[in-house]
Write a protein that holds these residues in place. Structure first.
Motif, PDB file in Angstrom:
ATOM      1  N   UNK A 152       0.826  -1.214   0.000  1.00  0.00           N
ATOM      2  CA  UNK A 152       0.000   0.000   0.000  1.00  0.00           C
ATOM      3  C   UNK A 152       0.864   1.270   0.000  1.00  0.00           C
ATOM      4  N   UNK A 153       0.440   2.258  -0.790  1.00  0.00           N
ATOM      5  CA  UNK A 153       1.114   3.554  -0.796  1.00  0.00           C
ATOM      6  C   UNK A 153       0.126   4.623  -1.233  1.00  0.00           C
ATOM      7  N   UNK A 154       0.523   5.869  -1.036  1.00  0.00           N
ATOM      8  CA  UNK A 154      -0.296   7.002  -1.468  1.00  0.00           C
ATOM      9  C   UNK A 154       0.586   8.036  -2.138  1.00  0.00           C
ATOM     10  N   UNK A 173       0.075  23.562  -0.831  1.00  0.00           N
ATOM     11  CA  UNK A 173       1.022  22.449  -0.824  1.00  0.00           C
ATOM     12  C   UNK A 173       1.333  22.020   0.605  1.00  0.00           C
ATOM     13  N   UNK A 174       1.331  22.976   1.536  1.00  0.00           N
ATOM     14  CA  UNK A 174       1.602  22.632   2.935  1.00  0.00           C
ATOM     15  C   UNK A 174       0.427  21.893   3.562  1.00  0.00           C
ATOM     16  N   UNK A 175      -0.784  22.306   3.219  1.00  0.00           N
ATOM     17  CA  UNK A 175      -1.958  21.574   3.709  1.00  0.00           C
ATOM     18  C   UNK A 175      -1.986  20.160   3.129  1.00  0.00           C
ATOM     19  N   UNK A 176      -1.603  20.041   1.853  1.00  0.00           N
ATOM     20  CA  UNK A 176      -1.545  18.725   1.230  1.00  0.00           C
ATOM     21  C   UNK A 176      -0.573  17.798   1.938  1.00  0.00           C
ATOM     22  N   UNK A 180      -1.466  14.348   4.035  1.00  0.00           N
ATOM     23  CA  UNK A 180      -0.936  13.054   3.579  1.00  0.00           C
ATOM     24  C   UNK A 180       0.570  12.978   3.841  1.00  0.00           C
ATOM     25  N   UNK A 181       0.988  12.993   5.109  1.00  0.00           N
ATOM     26  CA  UNK A 181       2.421  13.013   5.414  1.00  0.00           C
ATOM     27  C   UNK A 181       3.160  11.750   4.982  1.00  0.00           C
ATOM     28  N   UNK A 182       2.424  10.662   4.762  1.00  0.00           N
ATOM     29  CA  UNK A 182       3.059   9.415   4.340  1.00  0.00           C
ATOM     30  C   UNK A 182       3.088   9.265   2.816  1.00  0.00           C
ATOM     31  N   UNK A 183       2.679  10.295   2.084  1.00  0.00           N
ATOM     32  CA  UNK A 183       2.678  10.222   0.617  1.00  0.00           C
ATOM     33  C   UNK A 183       4.081   9.916   0.102  1.00  0.00           C
ATOM     34  N   UNK A 403     -13.509  28.185  -8.618  1.00  0.00           N
ATOM     35  CA  UNK A 403     -13.038  29.132  -7.605  1.00  0.00           C
ATOM     36  C   UNK A 403     -12.556  28.448  -6.324  1.00  0.00           C
ATOM     37  N   UNK A 404     -11.860  27.314  -6.491  1.00  0.00           N
ATOM     38  CA  UNK A 404     -11.447  26.539  -5.325  1.00  0.00           C
ATOM     39  C   UNK A 404     -10.058  25.939  -5.551  1.00  0.00           C
ATOM     40  N   UNK A 405      -9.133  26.224  -4.642  1.00  0.00           N
ATOM     41  CA  UNK A 405      -7.823  25.574  -4.659  1.00  0.00           C
ATOM     42  C   UNK A 405      -7.965  24.163  -4.095  1.00  0.00           C
ATOM     43  N   UNK A 406      -7.436  23.195  -4.829  1.00  0.00           N
ATOM     44  CA  UNK A 406      -7.602  21.791  -4.446  1.00  0.00           C
ATOM     45  C   UNK A 406      -6.292  21.014  -4.569  1.00  0.00           C
ATOM     46  N   UNK A 407      -6.140  20.017  -3.723  1.00  0.00           N
ATOM     47  CA  UNK A 407      -5.108  19.001  -3.899  1.00  0.00           C
ATOM     48  C   UNK A 407      -5.785  17.648  -3.781  1.00  0.00           C
ATOM     49  N   UNK A 408      -5.152  16.630  -4.324  1.00  0.00           N
ATOM     50  CA  UNK A 408      -5.741  15.300  -4.353  1.00  0.00           C
ATOM     51  C   UNK A 408      -4.797  14.288  -3.709  1.00  0.00           C
ATOM     52  N   UNK A 409      -5.362  13.377  -2.949  1.00  0.00           N
ATOM     53  CA  UNK A 409      -4.621  12.269  -2.340  1.00  0.00           C
ATOM     54  C   UNK A 409      -5.143  10.981  -2.958  1.00  0.00           C
ATOM     55  N   UNK A 410      -4.251  10.192  -3.556  1.00  0.00           N
ATOM     56  CA  UNK A 410      -4.631   8.914  -4.171  1.00  0.00           C
ATOM     57  C   UNK A 410      -3.937   7.798  -3.406  1.00  0.00           C
ATOM     58  N   UNK A 411      -4.717   6.824  -2.949  1.00  0.00           N
ATOM     59  CA  UNK A 411      -4.192   5.704  -2.162  1.00  0.00           C
ATOM     60  C   UNK A 411      -4.435   4.401  -2.912  1.00  0.00           C
ATOM     61  N   UNK A 412      -3.395   3.594  -3.015  1.00  0.00           N
ATOM     62  CA  UNK A 412      -3.508   2.306  -3.701  1.00  0.00           C
ATOM     63  C   UNK A 412      -3.141   1.205  -2.727  1.00  0.00           C
ATOM     64  N   UNK A 413      -4.047   0.238  -2.596  1.00  0.00           N
ATOM     65  CA  UNK A 413      -3.855  -0.876  -1.667  1.00  0.00           C
ATOM     66  C   UNK A 413      -4.385  -2.140  -2.333  1.00  0.00           C
ATOM     67  N   UNK A 414      -3.493  -2.886  -2.944  1.00  0.00           N
ATOM     68  CA  UNK A 414      -3.899  -4.119  -3.621  1.00  0.00           C
ATOM     69  C   UNK A 414      -4.864  -3.851  -4.753  1.00  0.00           C
ATOM     70  N   UNK A 415      -6.086  -4.390  -4.628  1.00  0.00           N
ATOM     71  CA  UNK A 415      -7.095  -4.227  -5.675  1.00  0.00           C
ATOM     72  C   UNK A 415      -7.928  -2.969  -5.512  1.00  0.00           C
ATOM     73  N   UNK A 416      -7.599  -2.108  -4.532  1.00  0.00           N
ATOM     74  CA  UNK A 416      -8.395  -0.918  -4.257  1.00  0.00           C
ATOM     75  C   UNK A 416      -7.609   0.367  -4.539  1.00  0.00           C
TER      76      UNK A 416
END
Length: 463
Positions: A152-154, A173-176, A180-183, A403-416
């Motif tokens: 598993x990783x993100x 970027x700091x909020x991101x 997700x500190x383990x990214x 009108x929204x600043x966004x960041x995305x976190x993607x997590x992969x764990x096996x088949x999910x």
């Protein structure tokens, strides 16, 4: 009655003027920087981790100094909790490249860029490193190598930083990183800056990310704003050149087409293939290369990123030629996720996921979905969404925002695979999951939180 009408008109005018003031102030009253603020010195800066080979056994780092530092070195050791890391560290001599951009407007600097690729590292191991010239050193940074096997990783993904970089992208970027500190790394989907060759804007980008760049490997693709003429002189063929800083400051894989070195590439990370494309130039040349890395792919998941969206989200935009060239391959090889930028809005939807019910006259989402496409923006520049949404595309738009600043976190764990989009203030705005099915399309599960859709007319401030 006349007095009431006058009052309402006056209030409306006051409200309108306040919006105009807000709009003017954010675009015109930009922060000022001290003279020579972005100039290099003897002290290492612009320290950034990137992948250039196998992330389980290799890690690259690049940094900047002034031209007086001609011999540079990095030190690396397994990270121990005890101090005095230099006691166990080994030296790795750096390659040094001089970038003389004195003749290029907005660059106008001579810098030395130093790069090291640490090799023969242990997989899934925490390392500490620092860079310098043997006397003047940076602080110690940490990074972890990838596992050799699926685990598993993100990772983080952001769209255009581009404008108001130090002013506004810094908080995103700091909020991101906090969320997700383990990214394991971060994908930047183009337009990292607005003016390709601007030393000041690149210094803003590096300052905004700060030590995050030295701890979390960056995976960048160039956007259209990374391409600009080298001078103001008339260009008969409208030639635009890749940012003069791009190759010196990013040490990236050279496994793409030769003419697109370090702008088109791929790498594998724990049973996932990441393919990074250059949507600005030589798009057709990338087709056979793209097919080769999609076809010969032993990984469970495939994620592709480039700058210009297959399905445009902003007014007056459509990338039809790009869509016709690349989408058939993304469909053929069942790419799971495509991450894009450029349109300064947020959109998430699926291709091949619309099953029209002719009797009811409505479109229905097919939970056994095709490729998921995302467009996002992380900086402060915002556009309006298309009036016709994605109605003219063979795709289903499922979540959007303006009108929204966004960041995305993607997590992969096996088949999910779990996808989450967060605002700059850390609020979950969008989410879905994909489940791998043997010899069948991914199972798609909508997980949108119960929050209102963010549009220009209901977000504050409006600009």
């Amino acid at each position: 009655m006349k007095r009431l009408l006058f009052t309402l008109v006056a209030l409306a005018c006051l409200h309108y003027s306040s919006l105009v003031f807000a709009q003017n102030s954010i675009y015109d009253d930009l922060p000022q920087f001290a003279k020579n603020w972005s100039k290099p010195t003897e002290q290492p800066d612009h320290i950034i981790l990137t992948f250039s080979g196998d992330p389980s056994t290799q890690q690259s780092v690049t940094w900047r100094t002034d031209a007086t530092i001609k011999n540079a070195v990095a030190q690396i050791t397994i990270a121990y909790a005890a101090p005095r890391l230099r006691k166990t560290a080994v030296n790795v001599m750096a390659k040094t490249e001089t970038m003389d951009a004195t003749a290029i407007k907005t660059a106008e600097v001579v810098s030395n860029y130093h790069s090291v690729t640490f090799e023969n590292l242990l997989p899934d191991t925490l390392y500490a490193y620092r860079v310098g010239d043997g006397k003047i050193w940076s602080e110690w940074f940490h990074f972890r190598t990838a596992s050799k096997t699926a685990k598993p990783f993100s990772f983080l993904y952001v769209g255009d930083a581009q404008n108001f970089i130090l002013e506004l992208w810094s908080r995103l970027i700091r909020t991101g990183f906090s969320k997700a500190p383990e990214a394991s790394f971060i994908i930047h989907a183009g337009d990292l800056v607005s003016e390709a060759h601007s030393e000041r804007q690149w210094h803003e980008w590096f300052t905004a990310g700060g030590w995050i760049h030295g701890m979390l490997p960056s995976v960048p693709v160039p956007g259209n704003h990374e391409y600009r003429p080298l001078s103001d002189a008339p260009q008969p063929d409208k030639t635009k050149n890749l940012s003069v800083q791009w190759k010196p400051q990013f040490t990236l894989p050279e496994n793409g087409p030769k003419s697109l070195s370090e702008t088109t590439y791929f790498f594998d990370y724990q049973d996932t293939r990441f393919i990074l494309l250059n949507s600005n130039t030589n798009q057709q040349e990338q087709v056979p290369w793209l097919e080769s890395v999609l076809k010969d792919n032993p990984n469970k998941w495939t994620i592709v990123s480039f700058h210009h969206p297959i399905f445009s989200t902003a007014n007056e935009r459509d990338n039809q030629e790009l869509r016709e060239m690349w989408k058939p391959l993304l469909d053929k090889y069942k790419v799971d996720l495509v991450l894009q930028g450029h349109d300064h809005t947020y959109a998430r939807g699926q291709a091949g996921s619309v099953a029209k019910n002719e009797l009811a006259g409505i479109n229905k989402l097919d939970p056994n979905a095709g490729t998921v496409y995302v467009v996002s923006v992380s900086g402060g520049k915002m556009y309006n969404f298309r009036k016709d949404l994605w109605n003219n595309y063979d795709a289903n738009l499922e979540r959007k925002a303006e009108n929204t600043q966004l960041f995305q976190v993607i997590k992969i764990d096996g088949d999910q695979l779990l996808f989450e989009a967060y605002t700059a203030t850390g609020e979950l705005y969008d989410s879905f999951s994909l489940q791998k099915k043997q010899n069948a399309p991914n199972k798609f599960k909508e997980q949108v939180p119960s929050t209102s859709e963010r549009l220009h007319n209901n977000t504050i401030p409006k600009y």
